[in-house]
Design an enzyme around this catalytic site. Structure first.
Site, PDB file in Angstrom:
ATOM      1  N   GLU A  71      46.837  50.064  42.111  1.00  0.00           N
ATOM      2  CA  GLU A  71      47.694  49.197  41.283  1.00  0.00           C
ATOM      3  C   GLU A  71      48.844  48.597  42.087  1.00  0.00           C
ATOM      4  OE1 GLU A  71      46.523  52.177  40.368  1.00  0.00           O
ATOM      5  OE2 GLU A  71      45.912  52.132  38.264  1.00  0.00           O
TER       6      GLU A  71
ATOM      7  N   ALA B 198      41.309  48.875  35.118  1.00  0.00           N
ATOM      8  CA  ALA B 198      41.519  48.060  33.933  1.00  0.00           C
ATOM      9  C   ALA B 198      41.111  46.628  34.279  1.00  0.00           C
ATOM     10  CB  ALA B 198      42.981  48.110  33.523  1.00  0.00           C
TER      11      ALA B 198
ATOM     12  N   GLY C 279      42.508  52.357  36.559  1.00  0.00           N
ATOM     13  CA  GLY C 279      42.161  52.961  35.276  1.00  0.00           C
ATOM     14  C   GLY C 279      40.825  53.702  35.326  1.00  0.00           C
TER      15      GLY C 279
ATOM     16  N   GLU D 220      41.680  57.037  36.651  1.00  0.00           N
ATOM     17  CA  GLU D 220      42.417  57.728  35.584  1.00  0.00           C
ATOM     18  C   GLU D 220      41.461  58.192  34.484  1.00  0.00           C
ATOM     19  OE1 GLU D 220      45.105  54.253  35.415  1.00  0.00           O
ATOM     20  OE2 GLU D 220      46.708  55.733  35.291  1.00  0.00           O
TER      21      GLU D 220
HETATM   22  N1  CO8 Z   1      39.095  43.690  36.605  1.00  0.00           N
HETATM   23  C1  CO8 Z   1      38.366  42.590  36.364  1.00  0.00           C
HETATM   24  N2  CO8 Z   1      37.298  42.213  37.107  1.00  0.00           N
HETATM   25  C2  CO8 Z   1      36.990  42.996  38.163  1.00  0.00           C
HETATM   26  C3  CO8 Z   1      37.699  44.154  38.492  1.00  0.00           C
HETATM   27  C4  CO8 Z   1      38.807  44.501  37.638  1.00  0.00           C
HETATM   28  N3  CO8 Z   1      39.527  45.609  37.823  1.00  0.00           N
HETATM   29  N4  CO8 Z   1      37.158  44.714  39.580  1.00  0.00           N
HETATM   30  C5  CO8 Z   1      36.133  43.930  39.942  1.00  0.00           C
HETATM   31  N5  CO8 Z   1      36.014  42.892  39.085  1.00  0.00           N
HETATM   32  C6  CO8 Z   1      35.040  41.807  39.112  1.00  0.00           C
HETATM   33  C7  CO8 Z   1      35.352  40.825  40.208  1.00  0.00           C
HETATM   34  O1  CO8 Z   1      36.330  39.907  39.792  1.00  0.00           O
HETATM   35  C8  CO8 Z   1      33.998  40.199  40.442  1.00  0.00           C
HETATM   36  O2  CO8 Z   1      33.752  39.266  39.407  1.00  0.00           O
HETATM   37  P1  CO8 Z   1      33.345  37.726  39.805  1.00  0.00           P
HETATM   38  O3  CO8 Z   1      32.016  37.880  40.502  1.00  0.00           O
HETATM   39  O4  CO8 Z   1      33.255  37.057  38.483  1.00  0.00           O
HETATM   40  O5  CO8 Z   1      34.413  37.239  40.704  1.00  0.00           O
HETATM   41  C9  CO8 Z   1      33.035  41.368  40.210  1.00  0.00           C
HETATM   42  O6  CO8 Z   1      33.761  42.337  39.459  1.00  0.00           O
HETATM   43  C10 CO8 Z   1      32.581  42.008  41.502  1.00  0.00           C
HETATM   44  O7  CO8 Z   1      33.721  42.368  42.256  1.00  0.00           O
HETATM   45  P2  CO8 Z   1      33.931  41.940  43.787  1.00  0.00           P
HETATM   46  O8  CO8 Z   1      33.232  40.647  44.075  1.00  0.00           O
HETATM   47  O9  CO8 Z   1      35.399  41.990  44.058  1.00  0.00           O
HETATM   48  O10 CO8 Z   1      33.156  43.122  44.518  1.00  0.00           O
HETATM   49  P3  CO8 Z   1      33.442  43.726  45.971  1.00  0.00           P
HETATM   50  O11 CO8 Z   1      32.310  44.644  46.251  1.00  0.00           O
HETATM   51  O12 CO8 Z   1      33.741  42.641  46.951  1.00  0.00           O
HETATM   52  O13 CO8 Z   1      34.805  44.576  45.813  1.00  0.00           O
HETATM   53  C11 CO8 Z   1      36.281  46.147  44.730  1.00  0.00           C
HETATM   54  C12 CO8 Z   1      34.813  45.717  44.977  1.00  0.00           C
HETATM   55  C13 CO8 Z   1      36.913  46.651  46.029  1.00  0.00           C
HETATM   56  C14 CO8 Z   1      36.229  47.279  43.693  1.00  0.00           C
HETATM   57  C15 CO8 Z   1      37.093  44.936  44.187  1.00  0.00           C
HETATM   58  O14 CO8 Z   1      36.380  44.344  43.104  1.00  0.00           O
HETATM   59  C16 CO8 Z   1      38.476  45.291  43.688  1.00  0.00           C
HETATM   60  O15 CO8 Z   1      39.376  45.495  44.477  1.00  0.00           O
HETATM   61  N6  CO8 Z   1      38.640  45.363  42.340  1.00  0.00           N
HETATM   62  C17 CO8 Z   1      39.939  45.614  41.731  1.00  0.00           C
HETATM   63  C18 CO8 Z   1      40.319  47.064  41.845  1.00  0.00           C
HETATM   64  C19 CO8 Z   1      41.683  47.265  41.251  1.00  0.00           C
HETATM   65  O16 CO8 Z   1      42.668  46.713  41.673  1.00  0.00           O
HETATM   66  N7  CO8 Z   1      41.741  48.133  40.213  1.00  0.00           N
HETATM   67  C20 CO8 Z   1      42.986  48.443  39.530  1.00  0.00           C
HETATM   68  C21 CO8 Z   1      43.165  47.545  38.344  1.00  0.00           C
HETATM   69  S1  CO8 Z   1      44.744  47.752  37.574  1.00  0.00           S
HETATM   70  C22 CO8 Z   1      44.549  49.144  36.639  1.00  0.00           C
HETATM   71  O17 CO8 Z   1      43.527  49.746  36.573  1.00  0.00           O
HETATM   72  C23 CO8 Z   1      45.781  49.572  35.885  1.00  0.00           C
HETATM   73  C24 CO8 Z   1      45.489  50.751  34.947  1.00  0.00           C
HETATM   74  C25 CO8 Z   1      46.499  50.867  33.871  1.00  0.00           C
HETATM   75  C26 CO8 Z   1      45.970  51.182  32.508  1.00  0.00           C
HETATM   76  C27 CO8 Z   1      44.485  51.338  32.447  1.00  0.00           C
HETATM   77  C28 CO8 Z   1      43.922  51.486  31.101  1.00  0.00           C
HETATM   78  C29 CO8 Z   1      42.455  51.712  31.087  1.00  0.00           C
END
Ligand code: CO8
Length: 258
Positions: free
Chosen positions: A132, A65, A109, A112
């Site tokens: 999460e 998400a 998400g 999921e």
């Molecule tokens: N939300 C918003 N932006 C994101 C997300 C995200 N989940 N994941 C990545 N991005 C963005 C980053 O902020 C970054 O943007 P910017 O360049 O503007 O800073 C861009 O994507 C590239 O990401 P990274 O620079 O972080 O890329 P890396 O290769 O270094 O890392 C990762 C990749 C490991 C995937 C890392 O981006 C990460 O850890 N992302 C978050 C993963 C996460 O925590 N996901 C769970 C989110 S919570 C959730 O899903 C709850 C679900 C509940 C309901 C869902 C309904 C659909």
């Protein structure tokens, strides 16, 4: 219909929906989920569509998400908006088969969403996880329930409590994905599976999908009884006559969905 966060392509019998927010690794925000529901509505309404393939990019199916969208929300807002509940239910209730073709990250998400599909074909690059816990929250569209059913309590508990990711080989060993293919063959393999499904009787396909889903919702004896009833009911369709006649006559069946 045109979309800003999806690329939708139509080939014979199959709709391919590609999540397309590369700047955010396909993070699922309200706009993307709204557009995904609209694309599914269109696919459901179009009799020519027999199967859907849902995919992302080489780098990410979806990294969860959208954390930036969620980060400042209050409990009252989340509750009032039923945050992503309606989208999850729309995908759950989609009656035609959906195949998730996953390369790169399928996190939170995103994992999921893949599990809401009927089966997952993974590229060797795929990484699945429910991180999460790292954000101080929990999965919100079925992750704790579906991952546990797919891979069992021990592995689900470890992944959900530690946030550890699973690679494609482990996902296949654990039963999360139906198979793993080289990254450059992912779309070809998913589209070939979709084309095979699209060539079957759409009525039998829908009933078979319902029956497998029933296995998750009921007891064995009730599920077997439902199966027998639906098996018998399939004999009401022309497609059953056509399928069996084609076998006897040693030709390809021509299923009309009637
Ligand atoms: N939300 C918003 N932006 C994101 C997300 C995200 N989940 N994941 C990545 N991005 C963005 C980053 O902020 C970054 O943007 P910017 O360049 O503007 O800073 C861009 O994507 C590239 O990401 P990274 O620079 O972080 O890329 P890396 O290769 O270094 O890392 C990762 C990749 C490991 C995937 C890392 O981006 C990460 O850890 N992302 C978050 C993963 C996460 O925590 N996901 C769970 C989110 S919570 C959730 O899903 C709850 C679900 C509940 C309901 C869902 C309904 C659909």
């Amino acid at each position: 219909m045109s979309y800003e966060t999806l690329i939708v392509e139509q080939t014979e019998g199959v709709t391919m929906i590609r999540l397309n927010r590369p700047e955010a690794l396909n993070a699922l925000n309200s706009q993307l989920l709204g557009e995904l529901c609209a694309a599914l509505d269109a696919a459901e309404a179009d009799e020519a569509v027999r199967c859907v393939v849902l995919t992302g990019s080489d780098r990410a199916f979806a990294a969860g998400a959208d954390i930036k969208e969620m980060s400042t929300k209050t409990y009252a807002e989340m509750f009032k908006q039923d945050f992503f509940g309606a989208s999850a239910r729309r995908i759950e209730q989609f009656r035609k088969p959906i195949i998730a073709a996953v390369a790169g990250y399928a996190l939170g998400g995103g994992c999921e969403l893949a599990m809401l599909c009927d089966f997952i074909i993974a590229a060797e690059s795929a990484k699945f996880g429910q991180p999460e816990i790292n954000l101080g929250v929990a999965p919100g569209i079925g992750g704790t329930q579906r991952l546990t059913r797919f891979v069992g309590k021990s592995k689900a508990m470890e992944m959900i409590l530690t946030g550890r990711m699973m690679d494609a080989a482990e996902a296949e060993r654990s039963g999360l994905v139906s198979r793993v293919v080289p990254a450059d063959q992912l779309i070809g393999e998913a589209m070939a599976a979709a084309a095979k499904i699209a060539s079957q009787s759409p009525l039998a396909v829908m009933m078979n999908k319902e029956l497998v889903e029933t296995a998750y919702e009921t007891t064995l004896s009730t599920g077997v009884a439902v199966e027998r009833r639906l098996f018998h009911s399939l004999f009401a369709f022309d497609d059953q006559k056509e399928g069996m006649a084609a076998f006897v006559e040693k030709r390809k069946p021509d299923f009309r969905g009637s």
